[in-house]
Structures are given as structure tokens and as C-alpha cells.
Scaffold this motif. Structure first.
Motif, PDB file in Angstrom:
ATOM      1  N   GLU A  42       0.842  -1.203   0.000  1.00  0.00           N
ATOM      2  CA  GLU A  42       0.000   0.000   0.000  1.00  0.00           C
ATOM      3  C   GLU A  42       0.877   1.252   0.000  1.00  0.00           C
ATOM      4  O   GLU A  42       0.625   2.194  -0.742  1.00  0.00           O
ATOM      5  CB  GLU A  42      -0.939  -0.007   1.213  1.00  0.00           C
ATOM      6  N   ARG A  43       1.902   1.251   0.833  1.00  0.00           N
ATOM      7  CA  ARG A  43       2.828   2.385   0.884  1.00  0.00           C
ATOM      8  C   ARG A  43       3.539   2.571  -0.456  1.00  0.00           C
ATOM      9  O   ARG A  43       3.677   3.692  -0.945  1.00  0.00           O
ATOM     10  CB  ARG A  43       3.857   2.182   1.995  1.00  0.00           C
ATOM     11  N   ASP A  44       3.968   1.473  -1.061  1.00  0.00           N
ATOM     12  CA  ASP A  44       4.668   1.560  -2.346  1.00  0.00           C
ATOM     13  C   ASP A  44       3.767   2.122  -3.442  1.00  0.00           C
ATOM     14  O   ASP A  44       4.194   2.958  -4.242  1.00  0.00           O
ATOM     15  CB  ASP A  44       5.219   0.193  -2.762  1.00  0.00           C
ATOM     16  N   ILE A  45       2.523   1.682  -3.489  1.00  0.00           N
ATOM     17  CA  ILE A  45       1.577   2.201  -4.487  1.00  0.00           C
ATOM     18  C   ILE A  45       1.345   3.690  -4.266  1.00  0.00           C
ATOM     19  O   ILE A  45       1.392   4.486  -5.215  1.00  0.00           O
ATOM     20  CB  ILE A  45       0.250   1.414  -4.457  1.00  0.00           C
ATOM     21  N   GLN A  46       1.132   4.087  -3.017  1.00  0.00           N
ATOM     22  CA  GLN A  46       0.901   5.506  -2.720  1.00  0.00           C
ATOM     23  C   GLN A  46       2.128   6.353  -3.068  1.00  0.00           C
ATOM     24  O   GLN A  46       1.988   7.474  -3.583  1.00  0.00           O
ATOM     25  CB  GLN A  46       0.494   5.687  -1.256  1.00  0.00           C
ATOM     26  N   ARG A  47       3.327   5.843  -2.807  1.00  0.00           N
ATOM     27  CA  ARG A  47       4.562   6.561  -3.147  1.00  0.00           C
ATOM     28  C   ARG A  47       4.661   6.773  -4.652  1.00  0.00           C
ATOM     29  O   ARG A  47       4.966   7.869  -5.124  1.00  0.00           O
ATOM     30  CB  ARG A  47       5.792   5.812  -2.636  1.00  0.00           C
ATOM     31  N   GLU A  48       4.379   5.728  -5.422  1.00  0.00           N
ATOM     32  CA  GLU A  48       4.456   5.848  -6.881  1.00  0.00           C
ATOM     33  C   GLU A  48       3.402   6.813  -7.408  1.00  0.00           C
ATOM     34  O   GLU A  48       3.677   7.610  -8.314  1.00  0.00           O
ATOM     35  CB  GLU A  48       4.323   4.476  -7.534  1.00  0.00           C
ATOM     36  N   LEU A  49       2.195   6.754  -6.860  1.00  0.00           N
ATOM     37  CA  LEU A  49       1.155   7.699  -7.270  1.00  0.00           C
ATOM     38  C   LEU A  49       1.550   9.139  -6.940  1.00  0.00           C
ATOM     39  O   LEU A  49       1.204  10.069  -7.670  1.00  0.00           O
ATOM     40  CB  LEU A  49      -0.177   7.366  -6.594  1.00  0.00           C
TER      41      LEU A  49
END
Length: 152
Positions: A42-49
């Protein structure tokens, strides 16, 4: 890329058609499939977004039905679009009534918004998508120094 997990085969197909842009160093493609085992996905997806210049949405009925895509990823992309011009590129893979959805206001791909599934040769449609991503990337690069990354 933002897509429903059950539509992964379409993500893979788009990866193939974006390969020339990756090889040319124009883009970096990111999807949740690059997340390492044990990572906080979840953190990785939010960082990329939060850092992407372009977010590609693989639009299918599954995408629209996905709570994660529509309630977690899309609001972040919409906020970034409003705040700092994130480019949102809906790719119409399958027929969806999208006119009254938040994504309906963005010019999508392929040209004329005929979903890829309706094309006699899907590779022709994917080529139009890749060409549209190239054009969007070139527009971004003409105004920025950093290389855009495609995320979702």
C-alpha cells in the motif's frame, strides 16, 4: 498503471507495447507487480502515485468495480491532477459506461475511445495507446527536466 488484478493480461500486453519507450529512456513503467516480497504494498503504491508524471488507467468493468482502484488509487490521481497537473490517461480496454464517472472527463485512448476489445486487431489499438503515451511523455518532457514515470 492502475488496473484491476483480474485484468493483468492487459497490463502485460501494454508493457510489451511500451517497451520501445522504455528502451529509448523516455519512460519508466511501474505497476504493483514490481513490489518485492515483504514490502508494504500500500505504501509503495501511494509513493508511486505521489511521484508519477503519468498514471495510466486500464479501464474495464473490473476496474470500475474495484474498490481499490476507484476508492484508493483514483482519488489520489485526481487530487494530483488538480494540484500539480498529473496526466491521467484512461485506456479503454473493454466497454464501460464511463461518461458520468470521474475518468469520463479525461481524453482516453485509443483514438475515438473504441475499446481495445472491439478492434479486429488488438495490436493496432495497443499501438495507438503506446503512440498516445509517447505524445503525452514528449509534452511533459518539453516542459520538464525529469523523466516521467508511469505508475499506478
Amino acid at each position: 498503471m492502475s488496473y484491476a488484478r483480474v485484468d493483468e493480461r492487459y497490463r502485460k500486453r501494454l508493457d510489451v507495447h511500451l517497451a520501445p519507450l522504455v528502451r529509448a529512456g523516455l519512460i519508466e513503467v511501474w505497476s504493483d507487480r514490481t513490489i518485492a516480497a515483504g514490502a508494504d504494498w500500500e505504501r509503495d503504491i501511494q509513493r508511486e502515485l505521489a511521484t508519477a508524471d503519468i498514471v495510466i488507467l486500464l479501464v474495464t468493468p473490473n476496474f470500475v468495480a474495484s474498490a481499490h482502484c476507484f476508492e484508493r488509487e483514483l482519488p489520489v490521481a485526481m487530487r494530483r491532477h488538480a494540484d500539480d497537473g498529473l496526466r491521467i490517461l484512461p485506456v479503454h480496454v473493454k466497454s464501460v459506461d464511463h461518461a458520468n464517472l470521474p475518468i469520463g472527463r479525461f481524453q482516453g485512448l485509443p483514438t475515438d475511445l473504441r475499446p481495445i476489445s472491439a478492434w479486429r486487431d488488438a495490436d493496432d489499438a495497443w499501438l495507438q495507446v503506446a503512440t498516445g503515451v509517447r505524445r503525452a511523455t514528449e509534452e511533459i518532457l518539453s516542459g520538464h527536466v525529469t523523466k516521467p514515470s508511469v505508475a499506478g
